[in-house]
Motif scaffolding. Structure first.
Motif, PDB file in Angstrom:
ATOM      1  N   LEU A 215       0.930  -1.177   0.180  1.00  0.00           N
ATOM      2  CA  LEU A 215      -0.251   0.012   0.154  1.00  0.00           C
ATOM      3  C   LEU A 215       0.904   0.952   0.452  1.00  0.00           C
ATOM      4  O   LEU A 215       0.731   1.991  -0.967  1.00  0.00           O
ATOM      5  CB  LEU A 215      -1.388   0.309   1.400  1.00  0.00           C
ATOM      6  CG  LEU A 215      -1.811  -1.041   1.534  1.00  0.00           C
ATOM      7  CD1 LEU A 215      -2.976  -0.972   2.483  1.00  0.00           C
ATOM      8  CD2 LEU A 215      -2.927  -0.312  -0.229  1.00  0.00           C
ATOM      9  N   PRO A 216       2.158   1.561   0.791  1.00  0.00           N
ATOM     10  CA  PRO A 216       2.642   2.589   0.744  1.00  0.00           C
ATOM     11  C   PRO A 216       3.367   3.038  -0.746  1.00  0.00           C
ATOM     12  O   PRO A 216       3.506   4.078  -1.306  1.00  0.00           O
ATOM     13  CB  PRO A 216       3.789   2.625   1.765  1.00  0.00           C
ATOM     14  CG  PRO A 216       3.366   1.344   2.800  1.00  0.00           C
ATOM     15  CD  PRO A 216       2.405   0.786   1.814  1.00  0.00           C
ATOM     16  N   ILE A 217       3.396   2.037  -1.310  1.00  0.00           N
ATOM     17  CA  ILE A 217       4.100   2.115  -2.697  1.00  0.00           C
ATOM     18  C   ILE A 217       2.950   2.870  -3.350  1.00  0.00           C
ATOM     19  O   ILE A 217       3.972   4.233  -4.470  1.00  0.00           O
ATOM     20  CB  ILE A 217       4.337   0.629  -3.365  1.00  0.00           C
ATOM     21  CG1 ILE A 217       5.143   0.238  -2.690  1.00  0.00           C
ATOM     22  CG2 ILE A 217       4.798   1.180  -5.150  1.00  0.00           C
ATOM     23  CD1 ILE A 217       4.922  -1.538  -3.397  1.00  0.00           C
ATOM     24  N   TRP A 218       1.026   3.426  -3.447  1.00  0.00           N
ATOM     25  CA  TRP A 218       1.143   4.053  -3.890  1.00  0.00           C
ATOM     26  C   TRP A 218       1.415   5.989  -3.822  1.00  0.00           C
ATOM     27  O   TRP A 218       1.371   6.263  -4.729  1.00  0.00           O
ATOM     28  CB  TRP A 218      -0.055   3.868  -4.317  1.00  0.00           C
ATOM     29  CG  TRP A 218      -0.657   2.100  -4.109  1.00  0.00           C
ATOM     30  CD1 TRP A 218      -0.999   1.642  -3.655  1.00  0.00           C
ATOM     31  CD2 TRP A 218      -1.467   2.569  -5.712  1.00  0.00           C
ATOM     32  NE1 TRP A 218      -1.773   0.764  -4.392  1.00  0.00           N
ATOM     33  CE2 TRP A 218      -2.116   1.178  -5.670  1.00  0.00           C
ATOM     34  CE3 TRP A 218      -1.775   3.302  -7.197  1.00  0.00           C
ATOM     35  CZ2 TRP A 218      -2.565   0.135  -7.061  1.00  0.00           C
ATOM     36  CZ3 TRP A 218      -2.474   2.953  -8.133  1.00  0.00           C
ATOM     37  CH2 TRP A 218      -2.618   1.731  -7.934  1.00  0.00           C
ATOM     38  N   LEU A 219       1.565   5.390  -2.903  1.00  0.00           N
ATOM     39  CA  LEU A 219       1.945   7.228  -2.257  1.00  0.00           C
ATOM     40  C   LEU A 219       3.909   7.636  -2.682  1.00  0.00           C
ATOM     41  O   LEU A 219       3.806   8.801  -3.012  1.00  0.00           O
ATOM     42  CB  LEU A 219       1.770   7.202  -0.456  1.00  0.00           C
ATOM     43  CG  LEU A 219       1.655   8.701   0.079  1.00  0.00           C
ATOM     44  CD1 LEU A 219       0.958   9.689  -0.448  1.00  0.00           C
ATOM     45  CD2 LEU A 219       1.303   8.823   1.852  1.00  0.00           C
ATOM     46  N   ASN A 258      -8.434   6.160  -3.157  1.00  0.00           N
ATOM     47  CA  ASN A 258     -10.197   5.991  -2.301  1.00  0.00           C
ATOM     48  C   ASN A 258     -11.226   5.551  -3.125  1.00  0.00           C
ATOM     49  O   ASN A 258     -11.930   4.805  -3.099  1.00  0.00           O
ATOM     50  CB  ASN A 258     -10.142   6.986  -0.960  1.00  0.00           C
ATOM     51  CG  ASN A 258     -12.295   5.788   0.015  1.00  0.00           C
ATOM     52  OD1 ASN A 258     -11.600   4.517   0.081  1.00  0.00           O
ATOM     53  ND2 ASN A 258     -12.095   6.905   0.830  1.00  0.00           N
ATOM     54  N   GLU A 259     -11.369   6.624  -4.256  1.00  0.00           N
ATOM     55  CA  GLU A 259     -12.137   6.577  -4.857  1.00  0.00           C
ATOM     56  C   GLU A 259     -12.095   5.363  -6.305  1.00  0.00           C
ATOM     57  O   GLU A 259     -13.251   4.772  -6.769  1.00  0.00           O
ATOM     58  CB  GLU A 259     -11.999   8.038  -6.316  1.00  0.00           C
ATOM     59  CG  GLU A 259     -13.497   7.919  -7.392  1.00  0.00           C
ATOM     60  CD  GLU A 259     -12.794   9.198  -7.813  1.00  0.00           C
ATOM     61  OE1 GLU A 259     -14.214   9.776  -7.515  1.00  0.00           O
ATOM     62  OE2 GLU A 259     -11.880   8.835  -8.597  1.00  0.00           O
ATOM     63  N   MET A 418      -4.477   3.133   4.706  1.00  0.00           N
ATOM     64  CA  MET A 418      -4.438   3.565   3.648  1.00  0.00           C
ATOM     65  C   MET A 418      -6.102   2.536   4.060  1.00  0.00           C
ATOM     66  O   MET A 418      -7.242   2.632   3.615  1.00  0.00           O
ATOM     67  CB  MET A 418      -4.019   3.281   2.486  1.00  0.00           C
ATOM     68  CG  MET A 418      -3.082   4.549   2.585  1.00  0.00           C
ATOM     69  SD  MET A 418      -1.613   4.034   1.391  1.00  0.00           S
ATOM     70  CE  MET A 418      -2.880   3.455  -0.213  1.00  0.00           C
ATOM     71  N   GLN A 419      -5.744   1.022   4.799  1.00  0.00           N
ATOM     72  CA  GLN A 419      -6.591   0.238   4.662  1.00  0.00           C
ATOM     73  C   GLN A 419      -8.441   0.820   5.437  1.00  0.00           C
ATOM     74  O   GLN A 419      -9.304   0.428   5.354  1.00  0.00           O
ATOM     75  CB  GLN A 419      -5.714  -1.166   5.774  1.00  0.00           C
ATOM     76  CG  GLN A 419      -5.125  -1.588   4.821  1.00  0.00           C
ATOM     77  CD  GLN A 419      -5.050  -2.903   5.516  1.00  0.00           C
ATOM     78  OE1 GLN A 419      -5.109  -3.140   6.778  1.00  0.00           O
ATOM     79  NE2 GLN A 419      -4.202  -3.903   4.659  1.00  0.00           N
ATOM     80  N   ASP A 420      -7.421   1.514   6.703  1.00  0.00           N
ATOM     81  CA  ASP A 420      -8.995   2.227   7.339  1.00  0.00           C
ATOM     82  C   ASP A 420      -9.753   3.094   6.506  1.00  0.00           C
ATOM     83  O   ASP A 420     -10.864   2.997   6.719  1.00  0.00           O
ATOM     84  CB  ASP A 420      -8.408   3.016   8.566  1.00  0.00           C
ATOM     85  CG  ASP A 420      -8.182   1.964   9.500  1.00  0.00           C
ATOM     86  OD1 ASP A 420      -8.177   0.567   8.750  1.00  0.00           O
ATOM     87  OD2 ASP A 420      -7.429   2.297  10.532  1.00  0.00           O
ATOM     88  N   MET A 421      -8.665   3.841   5.578  1.00  0.00           N
ATOM     89  CA  MET A 421      -9.283   4.276   5.163  1.00  0.00           C
ATOM     90  C   MET A 421     -10.404   4.043   3.492  1.00  0.00           C
ATOM     91  O   MET A 421     -11.589   4.516   3.669  1.00  0.00           O
ATOM     92  CB  MET A 421      -8.634   5.276   3.448  1.00  0.00           C
ATOM     93  CG  MET A 421      -9.065   6.285   2.723  1.00  0.00           C
ATOM     94  SD  MET A 421      -7.694   7.539   1.644  1.00  0.00           S
ATOM     95  CE  MET A 421      -6.478   5.889   1.050  1.00  0.00           C
ATOM     96  N   LEU A 422      -9.818   2.743   3.431  1.00  0.00           N
ATOM     97  CA  LEU A 422     -10.610   1.902   2.193  1.00  0.00           C
ATOM     98  C   LEU A 422     -12.150   1.459   2.923  1.00  0.00           C
ATOM     99  O   LEU A 422     -13.092   1.132   2.545  1.00  0.00           O
ATOM    100  CB  LEU A 422     -10.072   0.887   1.508  1.00  0.00           C
ATOM    101  CG  LEU A 422      -8.937   1.291   0.778  1.00  0.00           C
ATOM    102  CD1 LEU A 422      -8.217   0.416   0.151  1.00  0.00           C
ATOM    103  CD2 LEU A 422      -9.765   1.373  -0.397  1.00  0.00           C
ATOM    104  N   ASP A 430      -6.431  12.249   7.376  1.00  0.00           N
ATOM    105  CA  ASP A 430      -5.982  11.415   8.382  1.00  0.00           C
ATOM    106  C   ASP A 430      -4.926  10.754   8.515  1.00  0.00           C
ATOM    107  O   ASP A 430      -3.988  10.414   8.925  1.00  0.00           O
ATOM    108  CB  ASP A 430      -7.224  10.789   8.788  1.00  0.00           C
ATOM    109  CG  ASP A 430      -8.389  11.582   9.709  1.00  0.00           C
ATOM    110  OD1 ASP A 430      -7.904  12.673  10.456  1.00  0.00           O
ATOM    111  OD2 ASP A 430      -9.612  10.767   9.282  1.00  0.00           O
ATOM    112  N   VAL A 431      -4.437   9.751   7.394  1.00  0.00           N
ATOM    113  CA  VAL A 431      -4.094   9.037   6.817  1.00  0.00           C
ATOM    114  C   VAL A 431      -2.510   9.740   6.474  1.00  0.00           C
ATOM    115  O   VAL A 431      -1.481   9.470   7.394  1.00  0.00           O
ATOM    116  CB  VAL A 431      -3.760   8.311   5.368  1.00  0.00           C
ATOM    117  CG1 VAL A 431      -2.753   7.750   4.985  1.00  0.00           C
ATOM    118  CG2 VAL A 431      -5.600   7.200   5.423  1.00  0.00           C
TER     119      VAL A 431
END
Length: 448
Positions: A215-219, A258-259, A418-422, A430-431
């Motif tokens: 997940l952190p790779i996207w950012l 997220n979208e 990021m998982q919590d965001m999803l 917040d992330v």
């Protein structure tokens, strides 16, 4: 990137350290490698070697997937030539970083230590714990990226035979051609591509959101977008005068991620998908894209020979209208423990490994690697995916993982947020704030 980078990123997110690039490679093929003498340009300095002593053994600490067959072959040849033994002390992937930190702190570390290149070296206090290798003969033959990735404060601490690479969206060129799709230059163009694919029964992107390391790779790939918004962004982060939450473009990008999930671009199983399922997802043609390293398609091709993966290409992560390719600092390097009693033997070993013939033998077997860290070594060209992402990108930068202090240390924090965001529990801002909070703890800890 390679399995090696994949493992590196796993260690980063779990135990706080940053591959093609991270990082997934195919297993090294067995082949005979002819022993080679070091060239004059890479001979070790004239000094009384500790090899003159009896039973000299150089100990080498590494994560288990960072030592390849070719490393052992060359080590055996070095032993046959010099009598100096090489003892590879491999550790479980999920424990190595903690073991490494503990052994350095207790002054019980091996002579040579494998670790990720880039800004993460700084967290190990290199000036205190590692040998300065700036004046070693082989260092003069480094490419610019290899030198930069192995250096802190203008001093070279790492011996690097790995490769620079990075992460981008690998796409199936046959699927794109069938629907007249072109690599996007904006997020809006990207959504049009994904909508077209969905209408035609193809899931746009394979996403393994279950894997926290991924997940952190996207950012981390959005360094270019962040710097375009604020040219001093990286310096502010590293001086602890700026925050990730200050970046509007990164908050926008996370909102777009997220979208993407809500629109079904990742399919129905993103939060239960695992990395290993990506090979079939892409190889079967059910998915059109995947966020992977620049040599990944070679692995798909090995598993799915009829997939056409050798023709696939790649473009930069388009969230936040990013058009910059974020590449690694150079994969895995080897640093030398300042407490070693075998420095002259290590100099001989690095001179042996950095000879023209041995470098060529190494890279011929490391088919998972892309650009070569030493000048003048011509083996195989960079992969199609790497060439395409470099040509499509408006610019190239070292990604956030390898250029920002304590980003790698925050991998698990970013992933969970990021998982919590999803799941709708956190906002994109917040992330970023959770990332800032974790980095602040690291800054305070290192200031003690």
């Amino acid at each position: 990137m390679r399995k090696s980078l994949l493992v590196m990123l796993t260690c980063i997110s779990t135990f706080s350290l940053v591959i093609s690039g991270c990082g997934s490679s195919s297993k090294d093929a067995a082949s005979s490698v002819k022993p080679a003498e070091s060239t004059a340009a890479t001979q070790a300095p004239t000094a009384k070697p500790d090899a003159a002593k009896k039973d000299v053994t150089i100990t080498v600490g590494a994560s288990q997937n960072w030592i390849k067959d070719i490393d052992r072959k060359l080590a055996n040849q070095f032993t046959q030539k010099t009598g100096i033994k090489i003892d590879f002390q491999v550790n479980p992937d999920d424990q190595y970083i903690n073991i490494l930190k503990t052994k350095i702190a207790t002054k019980e570390a091996p002579d040579i230590l494998y670790m990720a290149s880039g800004i993460g070296i700084d967290s190990f206090q290199p000036e205190k714990n590692f040998m300065d290798l700036s004046n070693e003969p082989w260092a003069a033959n480094y490419t610019d990226w290899a030198k930069a990735g192995a250096s802190i404060g203008g001093k070279i601490y790492g011996f690097n035979t790995w490769s620079v690479d990075g992460w981008g969206l690998l796409y199936n060129t046959d699927i794109f051609a069938k629907y007249n799709l072109q690599p996007p230059k904006t997020y809006a163009e990207f959504t049009q591509i994904c909508d077209t694919l969905l209408k035609n029964g193809i899931t746009p992107i394979f996403e393994n959101a279950k894997d926290e390391w991924h997940l952190p790779i996207w950012l981390q790939e959005l360094a270019g977008a962040a710097i375009k918004e604020d040219p001093g962004f990286i310096d502010k982060l590293n001086n602890n005068t700026g925050k990730f939450a200050d970046s509007k473009v990164l908050a926008t990008a996370l909102g777009q991620y997220n979208e993407m999930n809500k629109k079904g671009y990742f399919g129905k199983d993103a939060l239960s998908n695992e990395w290993t399922k990506g090979y079939e997802a892409m190889g079967s043609g059910k998915y059109a894209m995947d966020l992977v390293y620049t040599t990944y398609q070679q692995e798909v091709l090995a598993k799915f020979p009829n997939s056409g993966a050798d023709k696939w290409k790649m473009f930069p992560v388009p969230m936040g209208d990013n058009t910059t390719f974020g590449h690694s600092a150079g994969g895995i390097i080897r640093v030398v423990n300042k407490e070693t009693k075998n420095i002259e033997s290590i100099r001989q070993y690095f001179a042996f490994l950095s000879s023209q013939d041995n470098l060529k033998a190494y890279y011929m077997e490391r088919k998972d690697l892309g650009p070569i860290s030493f000048k003048g070594i011509e083996v195989a060209p960079a992969t199609q995916a790497l060439q395409s992402v470099q040509s499509i990108a408006s610019s190239q930068l070292i990604d956030l993982n390898d250029s920002v202090k304590f980003y790698g240390d925050s991998g698990a924090i970013i992933a969970k947020a990021m998982q919590d965001m999803l799941f709708g529990k956190l906002t994109p801002l917040d992330v970023l704030k959770k990332l800032d909070d974790n980095r602040e703890k690291s800054f305070k800890a290192t200031a003690k």
